[in-house]
Motif scaffolding. Structure first.
Motif, PDB file in Angstrom:
ATOM      1  N   ALA A   1     -13.951 -42.049  27.458  1.00  0.00           N
ATOM      2  CA  ALA A   1     -13.456 -43.175  26.670  1.00  0.00           C
ATOM      3  C   ALA A   1     -14.429 -43.592  25.578  1.00  0.00           C
TER       4      ALA A   1
ATOM      5  N   LYS B   1      -7.588 -40.158  13.898  1.00  0.00           N
ATOM      6  CA  LYS B   1      -8.322 -41.418  13.902  1.00  0.00           C
ATOM      7  C   LYS B   1      -8.247 -42.069  12.535  1.00  0.00           C
TER       8      LYS B   1
ATOM      9  N   ASN C   1      -5.957 -44.187  17.320  1.00  0.00           N
ATOM     10  CA  ASN C   1      -6.815 -43.154  17.879  1.00  0.00           C
ATOM     11  C   ASN C   1      -5.937 -42.143  18.602  1.00  0.00           C
TER      12      ASN C   1
ATOM     13  N   ARG D   1     -18.455 -50.952  22.069  1.00  0.00           N
ATOM     14  CA  ARG D   1     -17.702 -49.950  22.824  1.00  0.00           C
ATOM     15  C   ARG D   1     -18.150 -49.879  24.277  1.00  0.00           C
TER      16      ARG D   1
ATOM     17  N   ARG E   1      -8.873 -48.459  24.689  1.00  0.00           N
ATOM     18  CA  ARG E   1      -9.006 -47.011  24.455  1.00  0.00           C
ATOM     19  C   ARG E   1      -8.055 -46.233  25.361  1.00  0.00           C
ATOM     20  N   CYS E   2      -7.934 -46.644  26.615  1.00  0.00           N
ATOM     21  CA  CYS E   2      -7.035 -45.947  27.541  1.00  0.00           C
ATOM     22  C   CYS E   2      -5.574 -46.156  27.140  1.00  0.00           C
TER      23      CYS E   2
ATOM     24  N   GLU F   1      -4.964 -43.898  24.312  1.00  0.00           N
ATOM     25  CA  GLU F   1      -4.899 -42.514  24.771  1.00  0.00           C
ATOM     26  C   GLU F   1      -3.545 -42.216  25.396  1.00  0.00           C
TER      27      GLU F   1
END
Length: 320
Positions: free
Chosen positions: A141, A183, A188, A223, A232-233, A236
């Protein structure tokens, strides 16, 4: 520039903001001091003419280009890669520092013509203390190598663009990175994974992971928060659903399924066991972080799936 050796390699470094000037300087210096010298170092600046001019004035012996495509890392990398003429193209992010033997180690598997590209180990360079609640399995991550990846040179499905070398002809054959998918700002998407899958499928080749071909990747303080992990997850999860929509229907996300079915449950079980045997509250927090990460990714995947359904639904009109 014409290449003279089958092992010649150019290094492409995308960048976009002068806020990362100090990091970019470290990246370029590490690229210039490789034991296997690069034939050319190309810095590509993303629609920032003032910064491009500053790079030209500051760094001698470096080719400086401006992104010829839409904003984003994918177009930035393609601009640099399409400019090169060497048999191999290496990519570094502008917040990384390559170890001196990075290129030498990572080029070794490419002696096998079936290898379309390679990746190496990515070590976190934390701006502050590493969060106690962050398990090794979730280090992806923050853009670094994580538990579940090979510990010795081995085939791998995909590598990361922060530390990647591609065989130029295989890269060009698929048109490089998919522009508009990657990105940009808060978006992302896994453009490097998507590229790896297209290259290996088109060439019938494979990728190799070389864990001792290392780079350090900066992990800033913003971060290192739990909120960043969840965002972030979530991103994703959305990105993997988008990527699946770009892939052939018979090409499944096997690596992701194995990670969810094996690696993460083991992480939860291991940390809960250690927490219950009195080895520290941090292990309980790590188990909770894994569960939260899975839920965030699932939520993102669900949102993206629903968005795709609504976008593909035919428009209806009322009959009067």
């Amino acid at each position: 520039m014409e290449h003279n050796s089958s092992s010649d390699v150019s290094i492409v470094i995308p960048t976009h903001s002068e806020k990362r000037w100090a990091s970019l300087t470290r990246t370029i210096t590490s690229a210039q001091t490789q034991t296997h010298p690069a034939a050319e170092i190309v810095v590509v600046v993303d629609h920032n003419p003032e910064m491009a001019n500053r790079v030209k004035l500051t760094f001698s012996g470096v080719t400086v280009l401006e992104n010829a495509y839409a904003r984003g890392a994918s177009g930035n990398r393609n601009t640099g890669a399409f400019h090169t003429r060497t048999p191999f193209i290496a990519f570094l992010d502008d917040d990384t520092v390559a170890s001196p033997e990075w290129l030498a180690h990572q080029l070794t598997p490419s002696a096998d013509p079936s290898v379309v590209g390679t990746g190496g180990g990515i070590i976190p360079a934390w701006a502050g203390p590493r969060p106690a609640w962050m398990p090794d399995e979730l280090l992806w991550a923050v853009g670094v190598s994580y538990t579940g990846m090979p510990t010795r040179t081995a085939p791998i499905r995909n590598v990361w663009s922060a530390n990647m070398i591609v065989r130029r002809d295989a890269f060009l054959a698929v048109g490089g990175f998919r522009t508009g998918f990657g990105k940009l700002g808060d978006q992302n998407r896994p453009e490097d994974t998507e590229l790896c899958l297209r290259m290996s499928a088109a060439a019938g080749g494979r990728w190799m992971y070389v864990p001792h071909a290392t780079i350090d990747h900066e992990v800033p303080a913003d971060r290192s928060t739990f909120g960043f992990l969840i965002r972030r997850c979530y991103a994703e999860g959305r990105g993997k659903v988008q990527m699946a929509g770009l892939m052939p229907k018979d090409q499944e996300l096997g690596a992701e399924k194995d990670y969810l079915r094996r690696t993460l449950p083991r992480a939860v079980g291991r940390n809960l066991t250690r927490a219950m045997t009195g080895r520290g509250a941090a292990h309980a927090l790590q188990a909770m972080a894994v569960v939260a990460a899975v839920l965030a990714a699932a939520w993102g995947g669900g949102v993206e799936t629903l968005a795709g359904i609504f976008e593909s639904a035919p428009a209806t009109t009322d009959n009067v």
